[in-house]
Scaffold this active site. Structure first.
Site, PDB file in Angstrom:
ATOM      1  N   GLU A  97      -6.756 -10.659  -6.816  1.00  0.00           N
ATOM      2  CA  GLU A  97      -7.127  -9.785  -7.743  1.00  0.00           C
ATOM      3  C   GLU A  97      -5.888  -9.733  -8.615  1.00  0.00           C
ATOM      4  O   GLU A  97      -4.302  -9.584  -8.289  1.00  0.00           O
ATOM      5  CB  GLU A  97      -7.650  -9.104  -7.837  1.00  0.00           C
ATOM      6  CG  GLU A  97      -6.959  -7.674  -6.078  1.00  0.00           C
ATOM      7  CD  GLU A  97      -7.799  -6.940  -5.996  1.00  0.00           C
ATOM      8  OE1 GLU A  97      -9.065  -7.086  -5.600  1.00  0.00           O
ATOM      9  OE2 GLU A  97      -7.247  -5.623  -5.992  1.00  0.00           O
ATOM     10  N   CYS A 129      -2.441 -10.302   3.542  1.00  0.00           N
ATOM     11  CA  CYS A 129      -0.986  -8.686   3.483  1.00  0.00           C
ATOM     12  C   CYS A 129      -0.687  -8.751   5.316  1.00  0.00           C
ATOM     13  O   CYS A 129      -2.166  -8.662   6.227  1.00  0.00           O
ATOM     14  CB  CYS A 129      -0.660  -7.778   2.752  1.00  0.00           C
ATOM     15  SG  CYS A 129       0.444  -7.125   3.518  1.00  0.00           S
ATOM     16  N   CYS A 142       0.116  -1.799   6.450  1.00  0.00           N
ATOM     17  CA  CYS A 142      -0.433   0.086   6.005  1.00  0.00           C
ATOM     18  C   CYS A 142      -2.039   0.461   6.000  1.00  0.00           C
ATOM     19  O   CYS A 142      -2.075  -0.484   6.061  1.00  0.00           O
ATOM     20  CB  CYS A 142      -0.103  -0.313   4.545  1.00  0.00           C
ATOM     21  SG  CYS A 142       1.761  -0.822   4.907  1.00  0.00           S
ATOM     22  N   GLY A 189      -0.641  -8.157  -1.581  1.00  0.00           N
ATOM     23  CA  GLY A 189       1.323  -8.834  -0.750  1.00  0.00           C
ATOM     24  C   GLY A 189       2.004  -7.992  -0.304  1.00  0.00           C
ATOM     25  O   GLY A 189       2.694  -7.284  -1.337  1.00  0.00           O
ATOM     26  N   SER A 234       8.674  -4.836  -6.711  1.00  0.00           N
ATOM     27  CA  SER A 234       7.246  -3.106  -4.489  1.00  0.00           C
ATOM     28  C   SER A 234       7.820  -3.632  -3.199  1.00  0.00           C
ATOM     29  O   SER A 234       6.891  -4.822  -2.883  1.00  0.00           O
ATOM     30  CB  SER A 234       6.075  -2.832  -5.343  1.00  0.00           C
ATOM     31  OG  SER A 234       6.345  -2.172  -4.715  1.00  0.00           O
ATOM     32  N   CYS A 268      -5.831  -1.648  -4.630  1.00  0.00           N
ATOM     33  CA  CYS A 268      -4.872  -2.389  -4.419  1.00  0.00           C
ATOM     34  C   CYS A 268      -6.139  -3.675  -3.114  1.00  0.00           C
ATOM     35  O   CYS A 268      -6.089  -2.907  -1.591  1.00  0.00           O
ATOM     36  CB  CYS A 268      -3.511  -2.862  -3.022  1.00  0.00           C
ATOM     37  SG  CYS A 268      -2.443  -1.510  -4.188  1.00  0.00           S
TER      38      CYS A 268
END
Ligand code: SAH
Length: 337
Positions: A89, A109, A113, A156, A188, A330
Site C-alpha cells: 500500500e 516486515c 514492533c 517495511g 524512516s 501502517c
C-alpha cells in the site's frame, strides 16, 4: 526479467556501453520513462527500431496495478497488486505545502514492533526499486499531478532493504528521473544502527527519521524487538555520529500510546535523552487498529507530554492525524484485504 525501471543512470550507462550505444541515449530513455512517461519501448520514437527491440528483449516494461483506492479527508490510500500477486500500500497526503506520498519498501516486515500492523505480517520479500518507483508513477498518473514529497514510511523497514531503497532514492532524486529534491525525501528506520552509519556516508541531503517511541530500554524493549539488538544508548550515540558526519537535523518519531510511553516521567526522560541533539520530535497520536489492543493517548496526555518537551527546549510538533477513517495505520489496508 529485469524491469527497465530497475536501472539507475549508472546501470543504464553500463548497459549502453556493453551494447556500443552512445551515452546520450541514457538521457533519452530516462526522458521517455520519467518525463514523457510512455507505456512501451515502441513509443520511444527517437531510438532506432533495432535498439528498441533489443531493449524489449532485455527488459520488461513492468507495472504495478492499483486495485483499491480509499478516499478520506486530505488522504488517498492505495492498495497495489504486484506481479506475483503480493499486495502493498501507499498513502497520499494533501498538505498546505504540497502532497506527500508514503511508500512501502517490503511485502510485510520482520521488525515485529508490537503496535504495528505491518509487523503482524512477516516479511514475504523485499520490494525491487522498480516497485517503489512505480508506486509514485502510478499515483501521479491517477491524480494527474506531480507529488512534491516522498516519505519512506510505508510497509517495511527500508534499512532492511538498503541497496534497493538507495537505488530508488537515486532514481527519484535524479533531475533526469522523477526529480524530487533530496530535502523533500524522508527515510524512516526503527533503528538499524550499522545502516544509519552507511546512510550517513551516502552524503545525500535526504532526511532521516528515527522511530524512537520510548525514552529508555525498558519501554523500547517491550514494544520494539530491534532494541534488543541495538539498544537505545547505541542508537542515540549513532544518531549523534550521523549528525556530526552530515550536519543534518534528525527527526525522532514518537507515537503516543496510552499508558505505555506517555507519562510525565517518560517526557522528562525523553527531554534528558535528546538534550543538545540537533533534532526535532514528532509526536504522533497512535492510530488504533482492530487487530491490536493498544490505544491512543488522550489529548490531555499528548499536550502534557508536548509541554514538558517544549519547556526543556526540545523542538517538538504534534503530527496531524491522517486517514484514521480509511485504515491508514501502517499495513492496515493490506491486512484487511
Ligand atoms: N520501518 C520503518 C518505516 C515504516 S513504519 C520505521 O520503523 O520507521 C513508519 C512509522 O509508523 C514508524 O514510526 C512506525 O513506528 C509508525 N507506526 C506503525 N504503526 C503505527 C500506528 N498504528 N499508528 C501510528 N504510527 C504507527
Amino acid at each position: 526479467m529485469k524491469s527497465i525501471y530497475d536501472l539507475d543512470m549508472n546501470e543504464l550507462n553500463d548497459y549502453l556501453k556493453e551494447h556500443n550505444q552512445k551515452p546520450y541515449i541514457a538521457n533519452q530513455i530516462f526522458d521517455w520513462l520519467y518525463k514523457k512517461r510512455v507505456a512501451s519501448f515502441e513509443e520511444m520514437t527517437n531510438l532506432k527500431k533495432g535498439f528498441r527491440d533489443q531493449l524489449a528483449k532485455d527488459f520488461s516494461y513492468s507495472s504495478i496495478e492499483i486495485i483499491k483506492k480509499q478516499i478520506g479527508k486530505d488522504v488517498y490510500k492505495y492498495l497495489f497488486n504486484l506481479n506475483d500477486d503480493e499486495k502493498i500500500e501507499a498513502v497520499l497526503m494533501f498538505h498546505d505545502y504540497g502532497t506527500s506520498l508514503c511508500i512501502s519498501t517490503q511485502v510485510g516486515c520482520n521488525m515485529g514492533c508490537l503496535f504495528c500492523e505491518s509487523g503482524r505480517l512477516k516479511k514475504v520479500r523485499n520490494l525491487l526499486s522498480s516497485e517503489m518507483v512505480l508506486q509514485i508513477l502510478e499515483i501521479e498518473k491517477d491524480i494527474k499531478k506531480r507529488i512534491s514529497h516522498i516519505v519512506i514510511m510505508g510497509i517495511g523497514e527500508p534499512f532492511d532493504n538498503y541497496d534497493e531503497v538507495m537505488k530508488f532514492i537515486r532514481i527519484v532524486n535524479s533531475n533526469k528521473g522523477i526529480d524530487i529534491g533530496a530535502r523533500h525525501i524522508t527515510i524512516s528506520t526503527c533503528g538499524i544502527v550499522p545502516k544509519i552509519i552507511d546512510f550517513a556516508n551516502e552524503k545525500t541531503q535526504v532526511n532521516l527519521a528515527i522511530s524512537l517511541h520510548g525514552p529508555n530500554n525498558e519501554i523500547r524493549n517491550k514494544i520494539m524487538p530491534i532494541n534488543k539488538v541495538y539498544d537505545i544508548k547505541l542508537l542515540i550515540d549513532t544518531v549523534k555520529d550521523y549528525i556530526s558526519l552530515t550536519n543534518r537535523r534528525v527527526t525522532f518519531e514518537y507515537i503516543m500510546i496510552d499508558g505505555v510511553n506517555d507519562s510525565i516521567s517518560c517526557s522528562n526522560e525523553l527531554s534528558a535523552l535528546l538534550k543538545g541533539i540537533n533534532c526535532y520530535v514528532n509526536l504522533i497520536p497512535y492510530n488504533e487498529t482492530n487487530n491490536l489492543s493498544f490505544k491512543k493517548s488522550s489529548n490531555t496526555n499528548i499536550m502534557r507530554f508536548y509541554d514538558i518537551l517544549k519547556k526543556n527546549n526540545i523542538n517538538v510538533t504534534v503530527r496531524r492525524e491522517f486517514g484514521s477513517e480509511v485504515d491508514a495505520a501502517c499495513g492496515q489496508l493490506r491486512a484487511t484485504n
